[in-house]
Design a protein around this motif. Structure first.
Motif, PDB file in Angstrom:
ATOM      1  N   LYS A  86      27.482 -13.984   6.481  1.00  0.00           N
ATOM      2  CA  LYS A  86      27.473 -14.789   7.692  1.00  0.00           C
ATOM      3  C   LYS A  86      26.032 -15.042   8.121  1.00  0.00           C
ATOM      4  O   LYS A  86      25.265 -14.094   8.296  1.00  0.00           O
ATOM      5  N   TRP A  87      25.692 -16.313   8.280  1.00  0.00           N
ATOM      6  CA  TRP A  87      24.350 -16.713   8.702  1.00  0.00           C
ATOM      7  C   TRP A  87      24.432 -17.484  10.010  1.00  0.00           C
ATOM      8  O   TRP A  87      25.488 -17.998  10.393  1.00  0.00           O
ATOM      9  N   GLN A  88      23.262 -17.606  10.662  1.00  0.00           N
ATOM     10  CA  GLN A  88      23.104 -18.476  11.818  1.00  0.00           C
ATOM     11  C   GLN A  88      22.096 -19.571  11.483  1.00  0.00           C
ATOM     12  O   GLN A  88      21.106 -19.331  10.789  1.00  0.00           O
ATOM     13  N   MET A  89      22.363 -20.770  11.986  1.00  0.00           N
ATOM     14  CA  MET A  89      21.468 -21.908  11.781  1.00  0.00           C
ATOM     15  C   MET A  89      21.089 -22.490  13.143  1.00  0.00           C
ATOM     16  O   MET A  89      21.936 -23.012  13.865  1.00  0.00           O
ATOM     17  N   VAL A  90      19.820 -22.388  13.501  1.00  0.00           N
ATOM     18  CA  VAL A  90      19.341 -23.047  14.720  1.00  0.00           C
ATOM     19  C   VAL A  90      18.927 -24.471  14.374  1.00  0.00           C
ATOM     20  O   VAL A  90      18.620 -24.784  13.225  1.00  0.00           O
ATOM     21  N   THR A  91      18.952 -25.359  15.361  1.00  0.00           N
ATOM     22  CA  THR A  91      18.602 -26.756  15.113  1.00  0.00           C
ATOM     23  C   THR A  91      17.690 -27.278  16.217  1.00  0.00           C
ATOM     24  O   THR A  91      17.519 -26.655  17.263  1.00  0.00           O
ATOM     25  N   SER A  92      17.150 -28.443  15.963  1.00  0.00           N
ATOM     26  CA  SER A  92      16.304 -29.120  16.948  1.00  0.00           C
ATOM     27  C   SER A  92      17.081 -30.153  17.760  1.00  0.00           C
ATOM     28  O   SER A  92      16.467 -30.936  18.486  1.00  0.00           O
ATOM     29  N   TRP A  93      18.421 -30.144  17.669  1.00  0.00           N
ATOM     30  CA  TRP A  93      19.202 -31.252  18.218  1.00  0.00           C
ATOM     31  C   TRP A  93      20.247 -30.795  19.220  1.00  0.00           C
ATOM     32  O   TRP A  93      20.860 -29.736  19.056  1.00  0.00           O
ATOM     33  N   PRO A  94      20.524 -31.630  20.225  1.00  0.00           N
ATOM     34  CA  PRO A  94      21.703 -31.381  21.066  1.00  0.00           C
ATOM     35  C   PRO A  94      22.966 -31.771  20.310  1.00  0.00           C
ATOM     36  O   PRO A  94      22.943 -32.671  19.457  1.00  0.00           O
ATOM     37  N   LYS A  95      24.064 -31.109  20.615  1.00  0.00           N
ATOM     38  CA  LYS A  95      25.309 -31.409  19.910  1.00  0.00           C
ATOM     39  C   LYS A  95      25.841 -32.797  20.237  1.00  0.00           C
ATOM     40  O   LYS A  95      26.628 -33.362  19.470  1.00  0.00           O
ATOM     41  N   SER A  96      25.401 -33.377  21.357  1.00  0.00           N
ATOM     42  CA  SER A  96      25.863 -34.707  21.729  1.00  0.00           C
ATOM     43  C   SER A  96      25.423 -35.769  20.719  1.00  0.00           C
ATOM     44  O   SER A  96      26.058 -36.815  20.605  1.00  0.00           O
ATOM     45  N   LEU A  97      24.358 -35.497  19.986  1.00  0.00           N
ATOM     46  CA  LEU A  97      23.918 -36.422  18.941  1.00  0.00           C
ATOM     47  C   LEU A  97      24.667 -36.066  17.664  1.00  0.00           C
ATOM     48  O   LEU A  97      24.185 -35.339  16.801  1.00  0.00           O
ATOM     49  N   ASP A  98      25.876 -36.602  17.561  1.00  0.00           N
ATOM     50  CA  ASP A  98      26.792 -36.162  16.519  1.00  0.00           C
ATOM     51  C   ASP A  98      26.324 -36.477  15.113  1.00  0.00           C
ATOM     52  O   ASP A  98      26.680 -35.776  14.163  1.00  0.00           O
ATOM     53  N   THR A  99      25.509 -37.509  14.938  1.00  0.00           N
ATOM     54  CA  THR A  99      25.072 -37.860  13.594  1.00  0.00           C
ATOM     55  C   THR A  99      23.950 -36.954  13.121  1.00  0.00           C
ATOM     56  O   THR A  99      23.993 -36.426  12.008  1.00  0.00           O
ATOM     57  N   ILE A 100      22.963 -36.739  13.969  1.00  0.00           N
ATOM     58  CA  ILE A 100      21.825 -35.921  13.540  1.00  0.00           C
ATOM     59  C   ILE A 100      22.187 -34.431  13.552  1.00  0.00           C
ATOM     60  O   ILE A 100      21.846 -33.696  12.620  1.00  0.00           O
ATOM     61  N   PHE A 101      22.905 -33.970  14.576  1.00  0.00           N
ATOM     62  CA  PHE A 101      23.421 -32.601  14.554  1.00  0.00           C
ATOM     63  C   PHE A 101      24.467 -32.471  13.448  1.00  0.00           C
ATOM     64  O   PHE A 101      24.642 -31.399  12.868  1.00  0.00           O
ATOM     65  N   GLY A 102      25.119 -33.590  13.163  1.00  0.00           N
ATOM     66  CA  GLY A 102      26.123 -33.586  12.099  1.00  0.00           C
ATOM     67  C   GLY A 102      25.566 -33.224  10.743  1.00  0.00           C
ATOM     68  O   GLY A 102      26.296 -32.743   9.873  1.00  0.00           O
ATOM     69  N   THR A 159      14.338 -14.394  12.856  1.00  0.00           N
ATOM     70  CA  THR A 159      15.245 -14.374  14.009  1.00  0.00           C
ATOM     71  C   THR A 159      16.614 -14.889  13.598  1.00  0.00           C
ATOM     72  O   THR A 159      17.652 -14.394  14.059  1.00  0.00           O
ATOM     73  N   VAL A 160      16.626 -15.923  12.756  1.00  0.00           N
ATOM     74  CA  VAL A 160      17.843 -16.457  12.138  1.00  0.00           C
ATOM     75  C   VAL A 160      17.546 -16.674  10.662  1.00  0.00           C
ATOM     76  O   VAL A 160      16.399 -16.673  10.233  1.00  0.00           O
ATOM     77  N   GLU A 161      18.619 -16.893   9.912  1.00  0.00           N
ATOM     78  CA  GLU A 161      18.432 -17.079   8.471  1.00  0.00           C
ATOM     79  C   GLU A 161      17.979 -18.484   8.107  1.00  0.00           C
ATOM     80  O   GLU A 161      17.284 -18.676   7.101  1.00  0.00           O
ATOM     81  N   CYS A 162      18.394 -19.487   8.907  1.00  0.00           N
ATOM     82  CA  CYS A 162      18.068 -20.857   8.534  1.00  0.00           C
ATOM     83  C   CYS A 162      18.045 -21.766   9.763  1.00  0.00           C
ATOM     84  O   CYS A 162      18.537 -21.399  10.835  1.00  0.00           O
ATOM     85  N   GLY A 163      17.488 -22.952   9.580  1.00  0.00           N
ATOM     86  CA  GLY A 163      17.417 -23.918  10.667  1.00  0.00           C
ATOM     87  C   GLY A 163      17.448 -25.336  10.142  1.00  0.00           C
ATOM     88  O   GLY A 163      17.139 -25.589   8.969  1.00  0.00           O
TER      89      GLY A 163
END
Length: 366
Positions: free
Chosen positions: A41-57, A98-102
């Motif tokens: 089990k890993w965690q992935m942080v991102t630079s995006w809000p979830k409302s941006l469904d394509t880029i967070f997608g 801090t997390v495994e991936c982003g």
């Protein structure tokens, strides 16, 4: 199993369709699902809000496909910007473990090394298809892996926005002189170029752009293109929408993985992860091409004023961009190494695309 050649050594010996089909077969392979491969089990942080469904997608696609192709044995949970770390601190979180991936854009971190910009997009650089060609078959990903080794990180392309738009302005910008003193949100080397042209450059994560633009903290902002810009409501904060986005003609997003964690993965999981990233890369570009035209029509119907950058702005920006490249190459051996290889590829692929694609498009657009 000795099958680690997919992306890490850039020797892709089959078509993308074949690769994806093979991994779909792996997903249905009971031998993999019932094998002694571990549950991870890993965690992935991102630079995006979830409302941006394509880029967070793009992040979501990687996570979903890894789970599907391992029968749920390797799961990754994606988090929006700010849920674990701020959107512009993804690389730090991955590097520090801090997390495994982003999932992020490498050019957010040019303050650490300006050569990181090559992983996303360079002003007046490569189109999306050219960028993919450079990364997958022109030595680009190999060069980025070498650079990221200094951060204990390995990266894989996992999204592309295509050619972006040139940003939202509260006031019309008719000439180079009109840029001077403007406060504009624009990251990466595009921001360095704009700074040379007299712009007061700001770097903000996506979720903070609207309020800054709406309240007048900044005078202009670029994000991605019509679909995502509409979702952020940037058309409600500024009326003038400029093109082209010369600083990002084919912006790659990527997954960054802590190298120590990566090395612990079974080879089968490494291959699956890389293939999931490739799927996200190709899928995102297709989505944007399908969605942006309709979104642009809605923006124009709502009163947005579409404006082209003037020739003097484009010419000055291009000259400033390549001046910056030469300066960085003189000061930074890593930048010089990647820049020379990248620029040689850029020249050769542009010569080919003038013959095959440009001639065709020029005729079609008449």
């Amino acid at each position: 199993m000795k099958r680690r050649q997919l992306l890490s050594n850039l020797a892709i010996g089959t078509t993308t369709a074949t690769v994806l089909a093979a991994c779909n077969q792996t997903n249905n392979n009971p031998n993999l699902q019932s094998s002694s491969l571990p549950n991870i089990k890993w965690q992935m942080v991102t630079s995006w809000p979830k409302s941006l469904d394509t880029i967070f997608g793009g992040a979501q696609t990687v996570c979903d496909r890894v789970s599907a192709m391992t029968g749920g044995k390797f799961t990754i949970t994606p988090y929006a910007a700010g849920e674990i770390v701020p959107g512009l601190e993804v690389l730090d979180a991955v590097q520090n473990g801090t997390v495994e991936c982003g999932h992020t854009a490498s050019y957010y971190y040019v303050g650490k090394n300006p050569a990181l910009a090559f992983g996303t997009s360079m002003p007046f650089g490569l189109t999306a298809q050219q960028q993919n060609a450079w990364l997958y078959h022109g030595g680009g990903l190999e060069a980025m892996h070498k650079l990221y080794a200094d951060f204990n990180v390995i990266n894989f392309p996992a999204g592309n926005t295509g050619a972006q738009m040139g940003g939202w302005f509260k006031k019309e910008v008719k000439s180079l002189a009109d840029l001077k003193g403007l406060k504009m949100r624009i990251p990466g080397l595009g921001g360095k170029v704009m700074s040379r042209l007299g712009v007061n450059v700001q770097v903000l994560p996506g979720g903070e752009i609207f309020l800054a633009l709406d309240r007048g903290a900044i005078d202009a902002a670029e994000w991605v293109g019509p679909y995502d810009d509409e979702k952020l409501g940037l058309n409600e904060a500024a009326p003038f929408y400029y093109y082209p986005g010369w600083w990002e003609p084919g912006a790659t997003l990527e997954v960054q993985v802590n190298k120590s964690q990566w090395d612990k993965l079974p080879p089968e999981y490494q291959e699956i992860f890389q293939t999931a990233a490739m799927e996200a890369n190709l899928n995102m570009l297709s989505q944007y091409d399908a969605l942006n035209r309709e979104a642009l029509n809605r923006l124009l119907e709502g009163g947005t004023k579409l404006v082209a950058y003037s020739s003097d702005i484009l010419e000055a920006a291009q000259n400033a961009a390549f001046d910056i490249y030469e300066e960085n190459a003189a000061a930074n051996p890593t930048f010089k190494e990647i820049y020379q290889q990248w620029n040689e590829f850029r020249t050769k692929v542009s010569q080919w695309n003038k013959i095959n694609e440009l001639s065709f498009m020029n005729f079609v657009f008449q």
